[in-house]
Design a protein around this motif. Sequence first.
Motif, PDB file in Angstrom:
ATOM      1  N   VAL A  31      13.214  -7.108  -1.886  1.00 54.84           N
ATOM      2  CA  VAL A  31      13.930  -6.348  -0.539  1.00 54.84           C
ATOM      3  C   VAL A  31      15.290  -6.928  -0.504  1.00 54.84           C
ATOM      4  CG1 VAL A  31      13.527  -5.651   1.701  1.00 54.84           C
ATOM      5  CG2 VAL A  31      11.616  -6.346   0.277  1.00 54.84           C
ATOM      6  N   TYR A  95       6.300   7.212  11.151  1.00 56.25           N
ATOM      7  CA  TYR A  95       4.768   6.461  11.235  1.00 56.25           C
ATOM      8  C   TYR A  95       4.082   6.997  10.301  1.00 56.25           C
ATOM      9  CZ  TYR A  95       3.109  10.417  14.116  1.00 56.25           C
ATOM     10  OH  TYR A  95       2.778  11.471  14.677  1.00 56.25           O
ATOM     11  N   ARG A  96       4.662   7.730   9.260  1.00 55.91           N
ATOM     12  CA  ARG A  96       3.748   8.020   8.053  1.00 55.91           C
ATOM     13  C   ARG A  96       4.586   8.565   6.701  1.00 55.91           C
ATOM     14  NH1 ARG A  96       1.333  13.455   9.765  1.00 55.91           N
ATOM     15  NH2 ARG A  96       0.694  12.313  11.352  1.00 55.91           N
ATOM     16  N   LEU A  97       3.771   8.387   5.717  1.00 54.21           N
ATOM     17  CA  LEU A  97       4.487   8.825   4.424  1.00 54.21           C
ATOM     18  C   LEU A  97       3.410   9.869   4.084  1.00 54.21           C
ATOM     19  CD1 LEU A  97       5.342   5.475   2.530  1.00 54.21           C
ATOM     20  CD2 LEU A  97       7.051   7.054   3.795  1.00 54.21           C
ATOM     21  N   GLY A 105       3.071  11.850  -7.464  1.00 50.17           N
ATOM     22  CA  GLY A 105       2.999  10.374  -7.796  1.00 50.17           C
ATOM     23  C   GLY A 105       3.662   9.604  -6.902  1.00 50.17           C
ATOM     24  N   LEU A 107       5.994   9.198  -2.796  1.00 48.06           N
ATOM     25  CA  LEU A 107       5.769   9.228  -1.444  1.00 48.06           C
ATOM     26  C   LEU A 107       7.092   9.590  -0.855  1.00 48.06           C
ATOM     27  CD1 LEU A 107       3.293   6.438  -0.575  1.00 48.06           C
ATOM     28  CD2 LEU A 107       2.656   8.782  -0.920  1.00 48.06           C
TER      29      LEU A 107
ATOM     30  N   PHE B  69       9.189  -6.303   4.667  1.00 53.47           N
ATOM     31  CA  PHE B  69       9.365  -5.089   4.101  1.00 53.47           C
ATOM     32  C   PHE B  69       8.877  -4.656   2.838  1.00 53.47           C
ATOM     33  CE2 PHE B  69      12.892  -5.568   7.197  1.00 53.47           C
ATOM     34  CZ  PHE B  69      12.212  -4.968   8.244  1.00 53.47           C
ATOM     35  N   VAL B  70       8.271  -3.565   2.473  1.00 50.97           N
ATOM     36  CA  VAL B  70       7.948  -3.165   1.201  1.00 50.97           C
ATOM     37  C   VAL B  70       8.605  -2.051   0.671  1.00 50.97           C
ATOM     38  CG1 VAL B  70       6.021  -2.556  -0.299  1.00 50.97           C
ATOM     39  CG2 VAL B  70       5.596  -4.216   1.702  1.00 50.97           C
ATOM     40  N   PRO B  71       9.856  -1.809  -0.245  1.00 53.26           N
ATOM     41  CA  PRO B  71      10.462  -0.901  -0.573  1.00 53.26           C
ATOM     42  C   PRO B  71       9.530   0.373  -0.887  1.00 53.26           C
ATOM     43  CG  PRO B  71      11.278  -2.786  -1.639  1.00 53.26           C
ATOM     44  CD  PRO B  71      10.040  -3.147  -1.061  1.00 53.26           C
ATOM     45  N   LYS B  72       9.790   1.768  -0.823  1.00 52.09           N
ATOM     46  CA  LYS B  72       8.832   2.787  -1.001  1.00 52.09           C
ATOM     47  C   LYS B  72       8.555   2.806  -2.370  1.00 52.09           C
ATOM     48  CE  LYS B  72      10.095   6.855  -0.928  1.00 52.09           C
ATOM     49  NZ  LYS B  72       9.836   7.693  -2.178  1.00 52.09           N
ATOM     50  N   LEU B  74       7.744   0.163  -4.496  1.00 48.61           N
ATOM     51  CA  LEU B  74       6.799  -0.847  -4.735  1.00 48.61           C
ATOM     52  C   LEU B  74       5.540  -0.302  -3.923  1.00 48.61           C
ATOM     53  CD1 LEU B  74       8.470  -4.339  -4.348  1.00 48.61           C
ATOM     54  CD2 LEU B  74       7.801  -3.085  -6.405  1.00 48.61           C
ATOM     55  N   GLU B  76       4.417   2.588  -3.581  1.00 45.65           N
ATOM     56  CA  GLU B  76       3.630   3.515  -4.361  1.00 45.65           C
ATOM     57  C   GLU B  76       2.930   3.031  -5.743  1.00 45.65           C
ATOM     58  OE1 GLU B  76       7.382   7.058  -3.463  1.00 45.65           O
ATOM     59  OE2 GLU B  76       7.104   5.588  -5.435  1.00 45.65           O
ATOM     60  N   ALA B  86      -0.661   5.032   3.316  1.00 46.76           N
ATOM     61  CA  ALA B  86       0.429   5.840   3.595  1.00 46.76           C
ATOM     62  C   ALA B  86       0.446   6.535   4.783  1.00 46.76           C
ATOM     63  CB  ALA B  86       0.685   6.774   2.447  1.00 46.76           C
ATOM     64  N   LYS B  87      -0.887   7.017   5.217  1.00 46.24           N
ATOM     65  CA  LYS B  87      -1.113   7.861   6.358  1.00 46.24           C
ATOM     66  C   LYS B  87      -0.648   7.166   7.768  1.00 46.24           C
ATOM     67  CE  LYS B  87      -5.516   8.594   5.252  1.00 46.24           C
ATOM     68  NZ  LYS B  87      -5.419   8.205   3.836  1.00 46.24           N
ATOM     69  N   CYS B  89       1.550   4.093   8.250  1.00 50.54           N
ATOM     70  CA  CYS B  89       2.570   2.830   8.241  1.00 50.54           C
ATOM     71  C   CYS B  89       3.923   3.226   9.004  1.00 50.54           C
ATOM     72  CB  CYS B  89       2.772   2.743   6.565  1.00 50.54           C
ATOM     73  SG  CYS B  89       3.744   4.099   5.773  1.00 50.54           S
ATOM     74  N   GLU B 118      13.653   3.895   1.637  1.00 50.97           N
ATOM     75  CA  GLU B 118      13.093   3.768   2.894  1.00 50.97           C
ATOM     76  C   GLU B 118      12.064   2.471   2.589  1.00 50.97           C
ATOM     77  OE1 GLU B 118      12.655   6.559   1.199  1.00 50.97           O
ATOM     78  OE2 GLU B 118      13.391   8.274   2.725  1.00 50.97           O
ATOM     79  N   LEU B 119      11.981   1.620   3.606  1.00 53.04           N
ATOM     80  CA  LEU B 119      11.341   0.445   3.768  1.00 53.04           C
ATOM     81  C   LEU B 119       9.862   0.364   4.464  1.00 53.04           C
ATOM     82  CD1 LEU B 119      14.244  -2.207   4.139  1.00 53.04           C
ATOM     83  CD2 LEU B 119      12.934  -1.732   2.100  1.00 53.04           C
ATOM     84  N   VAL B 121       6.943  -0.985   6.677  1.00 57.94           N
ATOM     85  CA  VAL B 121       6.701  -2.497   7.458  1.00 57.94           C
ATOM     86  C   VAL B 121       5.030  -2.868   6.748  1.00 57.94           C
ATOM     87  CG1 VAL B 121       6.366  -3.626   9.421  1.00 57.94           C
ATOM     88  CG2 VAL B 121       7.941  -2.073   9.209  1.00 57.94           C
ATOM     89  N   ARG B 122       4.992  -3.758   6.243  1.00 56.35           N
ATOM     90  CA  ARG B 122       3.694  -4.282   5.400  1.00 56.35           C
ATOM     91  C   ARG B 122       2.474  -3.874   6.409  1.00 56.35           C
ATOM     92  NH1 ARG B 122       5.441 -10.364   5.687  1.00 56.35           N
ATOM     93  NH2 ARG B 122       5.362 -10.616   7.901  1.00 56.35           N
ATOM     94  N   ILE B 128       3.980  -6.164  -2.431  1.00 62.50           N
ATOM     95  CA  ILE B 128       5.266  -7.062  -2.512  1.00 62.50           C
ATOM     96  C   ILE B 128       4.935  -8.355  -3.316  1.00 62.50           C
ATOM     97  CG2 ILE B 128       4.927  -7.976  -0.218  1.00 62.50           C
ATOM     98  CD1 ILE B 128       8.368  -6.906  -1.463  1.00 62.50           C
ATOM     99  N   SER B 131       4.315  -7.737  -7.236  1.00 57.96           N
ATOM    100  CA  SER B 131       5.715  -7.657  -7.830  1.00 57.96           C
ATOM    101  C   SER B 131       6.361  -8.852  -8.099  1.00 57.96           C
ATOM    102  CB  SER B 131       6.513  -6.504  -6.956  1.00 57.96           C
ATOM    103  OG  SER B 131       7.161  -7.128  -5.859  1.00 57.96           O
TER     104      SER B 131
END
Lengths: 491, 491
Positions: A31, A95-97, A105, A107, B69-72, B74, B76, B86-87, B89, B118-119, B121-122, B128, B131
């Motif tokens: 990051v 607040y969602r992906l 595969g 998001l 933060f977790v980059p999108k 990672l 995925e 994902a639902k 976050c 996008e990042l 929030v864990r 993370i 990785s």
Amino acid sequence: MSKGLPKRSENYSEWYNELVKRADLAENSAVRGCMVIKPYGYSIWEKMQRALDDMFKETGHTNAYFPLFVPKSLFEAEEKNAEGFAKECAVVTHYRLKNNPEKPGTLMVDPDAKLEEELVVRPTSEAIIWSTYKNWIQSYRDLPILINQWANVVRWEMRTRMFLRTAEFLWQEGHTAHASSEEAIAETKQMLEVYATFAEEFMAVPVVKGFKSANERFAGAEETMCIEAMMQDGKALQAGTSHFLGQNFAKAFDVKFQSKEGKLDHVWGTSWGVSTRLMGALIMAHSDDNGLVLPPKLAPIHVVIVPIYKGEEDLATISETIKPIIKELKSYGITVKFDDSDAQRPGWKFAEYELKGVPVRMAIGMRDLQNGVIEVARRDTLSKETRPIEGIAAYVKDLLEEIQVNIYNKALNFRKENSFEVNTWDEFLEQIEKGGFLHCHWDGTSETEEKIKELTKATIRCIPLDAKEEEGTCILTGKPSGKRVIFARAY
Amino acid sequence: MSKGLPKRSENYSEWYNELVKRADLAENSAVRGCMVIKPYGYSIWEKMQRALDDMFKETGHTNAYFPLFVPKSLFEAEEKNAEGFAKECAVVTHYRLKNNPEKPGTLMVDPDAKLEEELVVRPTSEAIIWSTYKNWIQSYRDLPILINQWANVVRWEMRTRMFLRTAEFLWQEGHTAHASSEEAIAETKQMLEVYATFAEEFMAVPVVKGFKSANERFAGAEETMCIEAMMQDGKALQAGTSHFLGQNFAKAFDVKFQSKEGKLDHVWGTSWGVSTRLMGALIMAHSDDNGLVLPPKLAPIHVVIVPIYKGEEDLATISETIKPIIKELKSYGITVKFDDSDAQRPGWKFAEYELKGVPVRMAIGMRDLQNGVIEVARRDTLSKETRPIEGIAAYVKDLLEEIQVNIYNKALNFRKENSFEVNTWDEFLEQIEKGGFLHCHWDGTSETEEKIKELTKATIRCIPLDAKEEEGTCILTGKPSGKRVIFARAY
């Protein structure tokens, strides 16, 4: 180690970066601008936390925890603070992906999950905390509120360096509320003293206590006090700040109390903090070209014992002698590592523990054993001596105390040698290139301070508490001045 | 207090919410779903942290810190984990706010400061951390890695309750990497034992250890082990989980190691965590209609002493007698508060310390003093007795130990009385409405489990480790089953 560290004299900055990595303190993460604090580095931070936390509790503070997020409308409430941090804050908008239909595969941000109000990841918590204090305070009986929080904060810095400047960092932030200006000012000063004591007694880093000039003040504060430390390249590092907030946040969040006399007034506030930046100060103040030098009070391992042996039998004999020594050391609260692994040779181990800054290393072989002696090496002076095994634990206990003092004195002498009273602009230009703290007269204006920064990259580190009254003229403008301030280049 | 708490028997849920607020444990914040943990609540959490941290360290773990933060990309990488979180976050999309030209004095997201990636929030840190581990692991010599992190995490829950389910919560997450499946499984089990020991010995909450069914497993794990506690309304609360991750994250992040035999293989992983949810369990397991009941090992104040006096002179006399008692209590590591404030009457204080769950209260007046006695009240049983002042500190020390045991036994008895072997579907339907742990046969399929959940809101809390082999038939389908599992409604 494949090769040695860069030398401080050749490339101080590279030396620092490499040392942080090789001593297993921290590394850059996936990051941008955020670091991973590795176990060895974190264990030093834990020792800092424990010592500070004890001091906060002794001065009547308790810990609490406030939300990570600050709703935009609260963030905006104190204008100067908002202005100060808006340029570099992380903003949560969704607040969602959801699955990306165009790239199976993967998001994507779900446009149907947009927040009504954006959330700022706290860069500091005055806004969220003062909006909470509003509900806790009605009368003088509810005051003072003396709360501290250990937390992570995020400031979107563009140029980052491990520990010194990272997008996310760990810190503690004290937030107090008082019934009078005097009480809040006393708290501001008290916490600066706590920081100075911690820096000098635990980190072995001497600091100058003082006030920031208006330019360098915390956004939203009436006064910012700070402790400033000198690094080995002669640059300054701000190691802690304590802010007198006046009634600014109380006014922004409408926090009023009824006084003993029945009058309604806004509450007076302070905030104060130190961060993982202290790790950077610790490293840069003491370490050398061989690696870390850690003051015993913050070293994760105080003593490492390396047996020099050929076979299992020798090792067993040495271990037998060492066991009671370890036991006695531990009884003094000393952390000992007995490194009998056969994966590495003693020479490799010596270099490794030097790199890691273990304050005392002992080595013992079969011949030493027969002679009743053991080799004791100090990390701070890199000196070695042979000592009788008899009474060695008590000797090492005293030695650790001596090392703590010696590291401090070394840093203090360094600062003395690199602090100068500078009286002319020519001298200033010459000295600032060499580094150090330049005690100079200044005309008190922000314009002059900015001009000097522009010309030399030096800033006013602080107006020292102990600066004596002395008539003089400003280093740049020649206007009259009543005391000297400290100029330096800084981290 | 203006009025009493709601009664558990009348409205358990309201009782809980009010108790959390009135005992100064936590309150809702200005941020949707996030709470403020107040000093009294936080001091209990600190005690939990300290005890757990000591146990982690005793079992060879060290702390570290990884980015918030977790980059999108990672996030995925491990599909099931990504799908699971994902639902719900929080997503950072921008790194700056700017002045809103249309509404002076307010800020808006700066469209020029959109992040390239996008990042998140864990919500948990496997992505993370794995990785990062990729760069730390080459050979079996680098294994095992035994790391824990104390951190905040965010899961965008829609229905939140303080401590039990909040958008942001505090937790610890252990993440370990091993050279073999067996070693990782042993670690998973070991940490479950640590959690069980902590729950029973410190929280005084008996727990059932077991495996989760596939439905309730952590997203990305091969197996999830858990400890389940029973609350006073007969509902279950999952108090800690320990996951065997198999090679799932190692495969997702390409983490391989060379074995002793020179073979290249993916690493085996575990993760395990407990959170501020434990505070909810602690409160709901022991407290009563008068307020909190805290086990002494986690109580911020062990003993409160309330002097009953009329004037300054009486108070001075009482204080004189109490001083050596306080000193002796402190020498046993007991935290004492001597509440001699004259702002409140003794009756008010008694109610307040009952509400706060202080385990032992002592009260003493002038007549007691003359008679050489002191009143000792236990919070857990609400009983009082008059004891000689002579030897009172040693008595209280023992009493605190007795209280710790008694609270545990009470909870254990409650669980026994509310655990049932249920053999028919009719019994199940009847008993599930009354609450408790229903030990039943189940045919082992997710379909049946889901059907039962749909019909009764009960889920399989765990397949207990100590479930004995026993032939039976599934409670719903009548299909054969080899052991009983626990069904219950849960928090």
